[in-house]
Design an enzyme around this catalytic site. Structure first.
Site, PDB file in Angstrom:
ATOM      1  N   LYS A 188       0.725  -1.176   0.039  1.00 52.55           N
ATOM      2  CA  LYS A 188      -0.137   0.021  -0.206  1.00 52.55           C
ATOM      3  C   LYS A 188       0.986   1.261  -0.102  1.00 52.55           C
ATOM      4  CE  LYS A 188      -1.854   2.798   2.729  1.00 52.55           C
ATOM      5  NZ  LYS A 188      -1.667   4.078   2.035  1.00 52.55           N
ATOM      6  N   SER A 242       5.322   7.156   9.950  1.00 55.88           N
ATOM      7  CA  SER A 242       5.621   8.138  11.235  1.00 55.88           C
ATOM      8  C   SER A 242       5.116   7.172  12.530  1.00 55.88           C
ATOM      9  CB  SER A 242       4.513   9.380  11.127  1.00 55.88           C
ATOM     10  OG  SER A 242       3.237   8.739  11.182  1.00 55.88           O
ATOM     11  N   GLU A 263       9.619   1.034  10.481  1.00 54.59           N
ATOM     12  CA  GLU A 263      10.715   2.045  10.459  1.00 54.59           C
ATOM     13  C   GLU A 263      10.142   3.187  10.559  1.00 54.59           C
ATOM     14  OE1 GLU A 263      13.727   1.616  10.007  1.00 54.59           O
ATOM     15  OE2 GLU A 263      14.147  -0.422   9.242  1.00 54.59           O
ATOM     16  N   CYS A 297      14.462  10.127   6.594  1.00 54.22           N
ATOM     17  CA  CYS A 297      14.284   9.864   8.006  1.00 54.22           C
ATOM     18  C   CYS A 297      15.564   9.670   8.849  1.00 54.22           C
ATOM     19  CB  CYS A 297      13.748   8.297   8.473  1.00 54.22           C
ATOM     20  SG  CYS A 297      14.821   7.149   7.339  1.00 54.22           S
ATOM     21  N   GLU A 398      10.844  15.781  15.177  1.00 55.75           N
ATOM     22  CA  GLU A 398      11.166  15.761  13.807  1.00 55.75           C
ATOM     23  C   GLU A 398      10.863  16.860  12.920  1.00 55.75           C
ATOM     24  OE1 GLU A 398       9.654  12.355  11.513  1.00 55.75           O
ATOM     25  OE2 GLU A 398      11.580  11.809  10.832  1.00 55.75           O
TER      26      GLU A 398
HETATM   27  P1  NAD Z   1       2.476   8.151   7.631  1.00 49.30           P
HETATM   28  O1  NAD Z   1       2.820   7.475   8.907  1.00 49.30           O
HETATM   29  O2  NAD Z   1       1.739   9.276   7.549  1.00 49.30           O
HETATM   30  O3  NAD Z   1       2.212   7.254   6.333  1.00 49.30           O
HETATM   31  C1  NAD Z   1       2.838   5.998   6.219  1.00 49.30           C
HETATM   32  C2  NAD Z   1       2.077   4.873   5.544  1.00 49.30           C
HETATM   33  O4  NAD Z   1       1.241   4.716   6.637  1.00 49.30           O
HETATM   34  C3  NAD Z   1       1.122   5.426   4.547  1.00 49.30           C
HETATM   35  O5  NAD Z   1       1.104   4.574   3.606  1.00 49.30           O
HETATM   36  C4  NAD Z   1      -0.105   5.864   5.358  1.00 49.30           C
HETATM   37  O6  NAD Z   1      -1.188   5.684   4.397  1.00 49.30           O
HETATM   38  C5  NAD Z   1      -0.224   4.591   6.268  1.00 49.30           C
HETATM   39  N1  NAD Z   1      -1.166   4.603   7.289  1.00 49.30           N
HETATM   40  C6  NAD Z   1      -1.705   5.767   7.864  1.00 49.30           C
HETATM   41  N2  NAD Z   1      -2.649   5.453   8.845  1.00 49.30           N
HETATM   42  C7  NAD Z   1      -2.472   4.246   9.016  1.00 49.30           C
HETATM   43  C8  NAD Z   1      -3.508   3.023   9.771  1.00 49.30           C
HETATM   44  N3  NAD Z   1      -4.077   3.648  10.463  1.00 49.30           N
HETATM   45  N4  NAD Z   1      -3.215   1.790   9.217  1.00 49.30           N
HETATM   46  C9  NAD Z   1      -2.440   1.487   8.436  1.00 49.30           C
HETATM   47  N5  NAD Z   1      -1.718   2.354   7.680  1.00 49.30           N
HETATM   48  C10 NAD Z   1      -1.685   3.606   7.715  1.00 49.30           C
HETATM   49  O7  NAD Z   1       4.075   8.913   7.186  1.00 49.30           O
HETATM   50  P2  NAD Z   1       4.667   9.625   6.053  1.00 49.30           P
HETATM   51  O8  NAD Z   1       4.155  10.989   6.279  1.00 49.30           O
HETATM   52  O9  NAD Z   1       4.321   8.903   4.665  1.00 49.30           O
HETATM   53  O10 NAD Z   1       6.209   9.420   6.163  1.00 49.30           O
HETATM   54  C11 NAD Z   1       6.857  10.457   6.998  1.00 49.30           C
HETATM   55  C12 NAD Z   1       7.359   9.880   8.152  1.00 49.30           C
HETATM   56  O11 NAD Z   1       8.153   8.454   8.071  1.00 49.30           O
HETATM   57  C13 NAD Z   1       8.518  10.452   8.950  1.00 49.30           C
HETATM   58  O12 NAD Z   1       8.206  10.434  10.162  1.00 49.30           O
HETATM   59  C14 NAD Z   1       9.897   9.873   8.646  1.00 49.30           C
HETATM   60  O13 NAD Z   1      10.652   9.875   9.477  1.00 49.30           O
HETATM   61  C15 NAD Z   1       9.302   8.325   8.550  1.00 49.30           C
HETATM   62  N6  NAD Z   1      10.331   7.685   7.844  1.00 49.30           N
HETATM   63  C16 NAD Z   1      11.117   6.526   8.339  1.00 49.30           C
HETATM   64  C17 NAD Z   1      11.955   5.807   7.500  1.00 49.30           C
HETATM   65  C18 NAD Z   1      12.638   4.815   8.213  1.00 49.30           C
HETATM   66  O14 NAD Z   1      13.425   4.007   7.475  1.00 49.30           O
HETATM   67  N7  NAD Z   1      12.869   5.031   9.645  1.00 49.30           N
HETATM   68  C19 NAD Z   1      12.009   6.242   6.284  1.00 49.30           C
HETATM   69  C20 NAD Z   1      11.183   7.212   5.633  1.00 49.30           C
HETATM   70  C21 NAD Z   1      10.221   7.788   6.343  1.00 49.30           C
END
Ligand code: NAD
Length: 505
Positions: A188, A242, A263, A297, A398
């Site tokens: 997804k 996140s 992650e 990240c 962050e």
């Molecule tokens: P996000 O958490 O908003 O979304 C990530 C994914 O989760 C999306 O596909 C979203 O649709 C899905 N999602 C949201 N709510 C959900 C739920 N209730 N159930 C299942 N899936 C759900 O994150 P983002 O805004 O896309 O990315 C930014 C964040 O990602 C930042 O905090 C960043 O640090 C982190 N990040 C971490 C890494 C790592 O490797 N540690 C890498 C890239 C980004």
């Protein structure tokens, strides 16, 4: 799906007529949920319109994966690897078009997007190498005439939940280890960046992956994501995103006791000691902060510089920052593109305004550009903040944008204490030539990844996993591969005696 006719991406998305936005069971479907606009960050204009999947379509994707998985797992790993290499070759063939698509839907500069696509192919190539190296163990038994085996088995169906910041590479980071270990996957993508996943699906299709082995469903996390994470047929949920969503996913996984690998966010401290190579430290700190417009990240989120070199460092840092070229992300000379969305841009603006209200000073930038490269895009000036209040929000939370606070410290202990503040523990950086300081930092900084005298990115052969609130389990390398396998212990007795008779004590 309707696609503007003047874009070169149309053939890369969905079916030949550009109408499909879900790839389920090897067939292209239109989402049965609401329509969604995909917005181009550089212009704020509508790039494409897709339909979200419904909960029922997400469940169909899981069912298709479940049906495809046993035959795939029954193949010798080398046969699985060959298919993965075929996909990698197609990704390399289409590198330029895929990179362009990433730029258009996500906003990173084209030179970075080319690297992202090469990285996507590399994940497949690297994990294909495990075909002849998948681990297993044979241990001596306590009983005569017996061996103890620990075998690895696939988890079955993997749900891969992807963020928007690397919409192509992070799909391959999850799909590649899942496939080599004999799993099927439902991906997804993030709802803001669905197009790269659809373009990859066409290549999975072209490479002849069995129907249902990889499925791509698009839609909001709360609907499509939760349909996957709450499914009893999903053995592993691997998510990058996140912290709050990571928590929500763990709650959802608890219903079925599904395994999770998360992650999550980071708040890396970038520590510069007095003996550091100053130019190297400055260039690395700038790259680490401003690549992908600060949306990585492991980015440099807080630069901590020893007071004896603070002024010299800041002066050079500001000069290099001012030399970065903000502009059209499709221009190969662009260093900084737009933020991914207006919402993300506004979030960063609010954080900067709060810091300025608490007495911080912006030495360059500080808000949206007076003359943005385009109207309607989500632009934010590269920003350097000094004179931070010690408890400022921007030092603790962050930022995920092109903004960096630079803070002086007097002793290494003080720098370590600042680096360990807060609950995020993904990565940290140290620039010094002093081996004692290097070892102290490695021992004492509470993170999953330490970079000494270099900026990111991480390596595919390493292990990318955060400590504390930055994650659970992790990706990459042998340890990332283990996440995709269950273990089965076999007590293989060939003695013909009962265990009671064989008891050694
Ligand atoms: P996000 O958490 O908003 O979304 C990530 C994914 O989760 C999306 O596909 C979203 O649709 C899905 N999602 C949201 N709510 C959900 C739920 N209730 N159930 C299942 N899936 C759900 O994150 P983002 O805004 O896309 O990315 C930014 C964040 O990602 C930042 O905090 C960043 O640090 C982190 N990040 C971490 C890494 C790592 O490797 N540690 C890498 C890239 C980004």
């Amino acid at each position: 799906m309707s696609v503007p006719s003047d874009t070169r991406m149309a053939p890369a998305m969905g079916d030949a007529k550009g109408r499909a936005d879900q790839w389920i069971g090897g067939t292209w479907f239109r989402g049965q949920g609401p329509e969604r606009q995909v917005i181009e960050p550089a212009t704020g204009k509508v790039l494409a319109e897709i339909h979200d999947a419904t909960v029922a379509q997400a469940h169909e994707a899981v069912a298709a994966a479940k049906a495809a998985q046993p035959l795939w797992a029954a193949l010798p790993p080398i046969a699985r690897a060959r298919k993965m290499r075929d996909v990698a070759a197609l990704i390399r063939r289409d590198q330029a078009a895929l990179a362009r698509l990433v730029v258009q839907e996500q906003g990173k500069p084209i030179k970075e997007a080319m690297g992202e696509i090469a990285g996507a192919a590399e994940f497949l190539e690297y994990f294909a190498e495990f075909a002849r190296r998948l681990p297993g163990e044979i241990l001596p038994s306590d009983f005569a005439g017996e061996e103890v085996w620990i075998r690895r088995a696939p988890v079955g169906v993997v749900a891969a939940i992807i963020p928007w910041n690397y919409p192509a590479a992070l799909i391959c980071r999850k799909v590649a280890p899942a496939l080599i270990t004999g799993n099927a996957v439902v991906v997804k993508p993030h709802e803001m960046t669905p197009l790269s996943g659809l373009a990859l699906a066409r290549l999975f299709d072209e490479a002849g992956l069995p129907a249902g082995l990889v499925n791509i469903v698009n839609g909001p996390g709360e609907v499509v994501g939760e349909a996957l994470t709450g499914s009893a047929d999903v053995g592993l949920i691997t998510m990058t995103g996140s912290v709050p969503v990571g928590r929500r996913i763990m709650e959802s996984a608890a219903q079925n006791l599904s395994a999770v690998s998360l992650e999550l966010g980071g708040k890396a401290a970038f520590i510069v000691m007095p003996d550091a190579d100053l130019d190297l430290a400055v260039r690395s700190a700038v790259t680490s902060r401003f690549m992908n417009c600060g949306q990585t990240c492991i980015c440099n989120e807080r630069t901590l510089v020893h007071r004896s070199i603070y002024e010299a460092f800041v002066e050079k840092f500001v000069a290099v920052t001012r030399s970065l070229k903000m502009g059209d992300p499709l221009d190969p000379n662009t260093d900084i593109g737009p933020k991914v969305s207006e919402e993300e841009c506004a979030k960063v603006a609010t954080m900067v305004q709060a810091a300025l209200a608490q007495g911080a000073r912006a030495l360059t930038g500080g808000g949206r550009p007076a003359a943005p490269p385009s109207d309607g895009g989500f632009w934010f000036d590269p920003t350097v903040l000094v004179d931070m209040a010690p408890d400022a929000q921007i030092m603790r939370e962050e930022i995920f944008g092109p903004v960096v606070p630079i803070v002086p410290f007097d002793t290494f202990d003080e720098a370590v204490a600042i680096a360990n503040q807060g609950t995020l523990g993904l990565s940290s950086y140290l620039f010094t030539r002093d081996f004692h300081v290097i070892m102290e930092a490695i021992n004492r900084i509470e993170v999953g990844e330490v970079y000494i005298n270099r900026a990111g990115p991480e390596g595919v052969q390493g292990f990318h996993g955060g400590w504390n609130d930055s994650g659970v389990a992790g990706d990459d390398g042998l340890h990332g591969l283990e996440v995709f396998m269950r273990k089965k212990t076999v007590y293989l007795n060939y003695s013909g005696a009962t265990t009671v008779d064989l008891m050694p004590y």
